[in-house]
Design a protein around this motif. Structure first.
Motif, PDB file in Angstrom:
ATOM      1  N   UNK A 273       0.854   9.754   8.643  1.00 45.73           N
ATOM      2  CA  UNK A 273       1.038   8.439   8.089  1.00 45.73           C
ATOM      3  C   UNK A 273       0.226   7.410   8.875  1.00 45.73           C
ATOM      4  N   UNK A 274       0.135   7.599  10.177  1.00 44.74           N
ATOM      5  CA  UNK A 274      -0.572   6.620  10.998  1.00 44.74           C
ATOM      6  C   UNK A 274      -2.069   6.597  10.696  1.00 44.74           C
ATOM      7  N   UNK A 275      -2.612   7.660  10.090  1.00 42.16           N
ATOM      8  CA  UNK A 275      -4.039   7.703   9.774  1.00 42.16           C
ATOM      9  C   UNK A 275      -4.359   7.111   8.407  1.00 42.16           C
ATOM     10  N   UNK A 276      -3.327   6.766   7.630  1.00 42.00           N
ATOM     11  CA  UNK A 276      -3.560   6.198   6.306  1.00 42.00           C
ATOM     12  C   UNK A 276      -3.911   4.722   6.420  1.00 42.00           C
ATOM     13  N   UNK A 277      -4.745   4.225   5.497  1.00 44.57           N
ATOM     14  CA  UNK A 277      -5.054   2.792   5.516  1.00 44.57           C
ATOM     15  C   UNK A 277      -3.785   1.963   5.310  1.00 44.57           C
ATOM     16  N   UNK A 278      -3.708   0.855   5.989  1.00 46.50           N
ATOM     17  CA  UNK A 278      -2.552  -0.033   5.865  1.00 46.50           C
ATOM     18  C   UNK A 278      -2.643  -0.763   4.531  1.00 46.50           C
ATOM     19  N   UNK A 279      -1.541  -0.759   3.805  1.00 47.47           N
ATOM     20  CA  UNK A 279      -1.468  -1.463   2.528  1.00 47.47           C
ATOM     21  C   UNK A 279      -0.516  -2.639   2.673  1.00 47.47           C
ATOM     22  N   UNK A 280      -0.791  -3.681   1.918  1.00 53.62           N
ATOM     23  CA  UNK A 280       0.046  -4.883   1.993  1.00 53.62           C
ATOM     24  C   UNK A 280       1.389  -4.643   1.308  1.00 53.62           C
ATOM     25  N   UNK A 281       2.340  -5.515   1.585  1.00 53.78           N
ATOM     26  CA  UNK A 281       3.637  -5.438   0.911  1.00 53.78           C
ATOM     27  C   UNK A 281       3.458  -5.565  -0.598  1.00 53.78           C
ATOM     28  N   UNK A 282       2.538  -6.426  -1.025  1.00 54.16           N
ATOM     29  CA  UNK A 282       2.289  -6.608  -2.458  1.00 54.16           C
ATOM     30  C   UNK A 282       1.755  -5.318  -3.089  1.00 54.16           C
ATOM     31  N   UNK A 283       0.879  -4.612  -2.374  1.00 49.20           N
ATOM     32  CA  UNK A 283       0.345  -3.342  -2.891  1.00 49.20           C
ATOM     33  C   UNK A 283       1.450  -2.300  -3.002  1.00 49.20           C
ATOM     34  N   UNK A 284       2.331  -2.260  -2.017  1.00 49.35           N
ATOM     35  CA  UNK A 284       3.457  -1.322  -2.067  1.00 49.35           C
ATOM     36  C   UNK A 284       4.390  -1.663  -3.221  1.00 49.35           C
ATOM     37  N   UNK A 285       4.705  -2.939  -3.387  1.00 42.31           N
ATOM     38  CA  UNK A 285       5.588  -3.361  -4.476  1.00 42.31           C
ATOM     39  C   UNK A 285       4.991  -3.029  -5.838  1.00 42.31           C
ATOM     40  N   UNK A 286       3.697  -3.268  -6.007  1.00 51.27           N
ATOM     41  CA  UNK A 286       3.031  -2.965  -7.279  1.00 51.27           C
ATOM     42  C   UNK A 286       3.085  -1.465  -7.566  1.00 51.27           C
ATOM     43  N   UNK A 287       2.868  -0.656  -6.548  1.00 48.61           N
ATOM     44  CA  UNK A 287       2.912   0.797  -6.729  1.00 48.61           C
ATOM     45  C   UNK A 287       4.322   1.250  -7.091  1.00 48.61           C
ATOM     46  N   UNK A 288       5.328   0.705  -6.425  1.00 50.33           N
ATOM     47  CA  UNK A 288       6.705   1.074  -6.739  1.00 50.33           C
ATOM     48  C   UNK A 288       7.089   0.657  -8.152  1.00 50.33           C
ATOM     49  N   UNK A 289       6.630  -0.509  -8.571  1.00 49.10           N
ATOM     50  CA  UNK A 289       6.914  -0.992  -9.921  1.00 49.10           C
ATOM     51  C   UNK A 289       6.342  -0.040 -10.961  1.00 49.10           C
ATOM     52  N   UNK A 290       5.144   0.484 -10.690  1.00 50.63           N
ATOM     53  CA  UNK A 290       4.478   1.406 -11.620  1.00 50.63           C
ATOM     54  C   UNK A 290       4.838   2.865 -11.377  1.00 50.63           C
TER      55      UNK A 290
END
Length: 80
Positions: free
Chosen positions: A1-18
């Motif tokens: 997980x630490x090697x993955x690019x950091x995503x914003x809270x908005x990006x996480x929320x959008x992904x969860x919504x979809x």
């Protein structure tokens, strides 16, 4: 997980919504070589079905499926 690019809270929320993944781009997975375990197992067990109906010729053994689910519960492993 630490090697993955950091995503914003908005990006996480959008992904969860979809019901998607913030690392999924127009050409597919953008972190394929570094993808987490849950992503590697996605679509291989009855409890992690592919929404597109894709699956291997043979699903993992039911006992292994139970062990995978237990691991996810114990480690609180979720889609990123």
């Amino acid at each position: 997980m630490s090697r993955l690019p950091v995503k914003s809270d908005a990006e996480h929320e959008a992904a969860l919504t979809d019901l998607s993944c913030p690392h999924l781009g127009s050409q597919g997975c953008q972190v394929y070589a570094e993808r987490p375990l849950i992503c590697r197992l996605f679509g291989t067990t009855p409890r992690l079905p592919c929404p597109n109906g894709n699956r291997p010729e043979e699903m993992v053994d039911p006992e292994i499926d139970r062990q995978i689910q237990r691991f996810f519960v114990e480690t609180r492993h979720v889609l990123v």
